[in-house]
Motif scaffolding. Structure first.
Motif, PDB file in Angstrom:
ATOM      1  N   VAL A 122       0.685  -1.273  -0.294  1.00 18.39           N
ATOM      2  CA  VAL A 122      -0.086  -0.080   0.351  1.00 18.39           C
ATOM      3  C   VAL A 122       0.837   1.188   0.063  1.00 18.39           C
ATOM      4  O   VAL A 122       1.602   1.216   0.747  1.00 18.39           O
ATOM      5  CB  VAL A 122      -1.023  -0.244   1.527  1.00 18.39           C
ATOM      6  CG1 VAL A 122      -2.055   0.977   1.739  1.00 18.39           C
ATOM      7  CG2 VAL A 122      -1.757  -0.891   0.992  1.00 18.39           C
ATOM      8  N   PRO A 123       0.420   1.770  -0.910  1.00 19.76           N
ATOM      9  CA  PRO A 123      -0.349   2.340  -2.354  1.00 19.76           C
ATOM     10  C   PRO A 123      -0.424   1.192  -2.696  1.00 19.76           C
ATOM     11  O   PRO A 123       0.499   0.467  -3.244  1.00 19.76           O
ATOM     12  CB  PRO A 123      -0.423   3.657  -2.042  1.00 19.76           C
ATOM     13  CG  PRO A 123       1.572   3.836  -2.379  1.00 19.76           C
ATOM     14  CD  PRO A 123       1.773   2.923  -1.298  1.00 19.76           C
ATOM     15  N   SER A 149      -4.101   4.796  -1.341  1.00 21.66           N
ATOM     16  CA  SER A 149      -3.808   4.147   0.110  1.00 21.66           C
ATOM     17  C   SER A 149      -5.398   3.903   0.691  1.00 21.66           C
ATOM     18  O   SER A 149      -4.888   3.156   1.504  1.00 21.66           O
ATOM     19  CB  SER A 149      -3.167   4.868   0.587  1.00 21.66           C
ATOM     20  OG  SER A 149      -1.624   4.739   0.414  1.00 21.66           O
TER      21      SER A 149
END
Length: 205
Positions: A122-123, A149
């Motif tokens: 993440v992102p 995200s």
């Protein structure tokens, strides 16, 4: 092509979106922070890059803009497109750096992504599938470019118009009436994105 209001509230890559809209066929794009222009436009686009709270704060700082959006989009049912954080602002609330009120147009909340596979980062960044979950004239299966995200969790599954996969299903688009929001970036999604914007420009909901 009829006038498109592209809202400038200090939270989007405006020129890229403007150029993509023109490439998709828009002849009259007004990049604007003026609520009167929004009230006169036939289509409205809200881009967004960054944190939910900062984007909502930037929008709220424009005198009369949220009221103009509510009037044009919710009461007069003008076609509306939210892009990335512009889509997330359609929710009731965002949970990034605290709890922050959104526009409240589509019930739900925006929270940090938690992929089931811990190896997934993440992102969520890069090309991924757009998988329509309802029949909608603007949404076709294909690949689009994502960079985010946080993800929109709809309170009503019927409002989730498309998903993508990043360690589990992630909302890729929301839709209700004359409103549509996409988590992906049409302006970065090459042929798929331009075709999507072209359909938005021709949409008669």
């Amino acid at each position: 092509m009829r006038k498109v209001a592209l809202i400038d509230y200090g939270a989007g890559n405006l020129r890229s979106v403007e150029n993509a809209l023109r490439a998709a066929g828009a002849e009259d794009v007004a990049v604007t922070a003026d609520p009167e222009v929004v009230l006169e436009a036939e289509r409205i686009v809200l881009p967004g890059v960054g944190a939910f709270a900062a984007c909502m704060g930037g929008l709220s700082a424009l005198p009369g803009m949220i009221e103009a959006l509510d009037e044009a989009v919710c009461r007069e049912a003008r076609p509306f497109l939210g892009i990335c954080v512009g889509m997330q602002l359609m929710a009731d609330e965002g949970l990034e750096f605290g709890r922050h009120q959104g526009l409240g147009w589509i019930p739900g909340s925006v929270s940090l992504m938690k992929p089931a596979d811990p190896a997934l980062k993440v992102p969520h960044m890069g090309w991924n599938d757009v998988i329509p979950s309802i029949s909608h004239p603007l949404l076709l299966p294909g690949e689009a470019y994502f960079l985010h995200s946080y993800a929109f969790a709809c309170a009503d599954e019927a409002d989730c118009a498309a998903t993508t996969d990043h360690g589990g299903p992630v909302t890729a688009a929301v839709a209700r009436g004359t409103m549509i929001g996409v988590q992906f970036h049409p302006e970065k999604s090459q042929a798929y994105g331009l075709a999507f914007l072209s359909r938005f420009l021709e949409w008669r909901p």
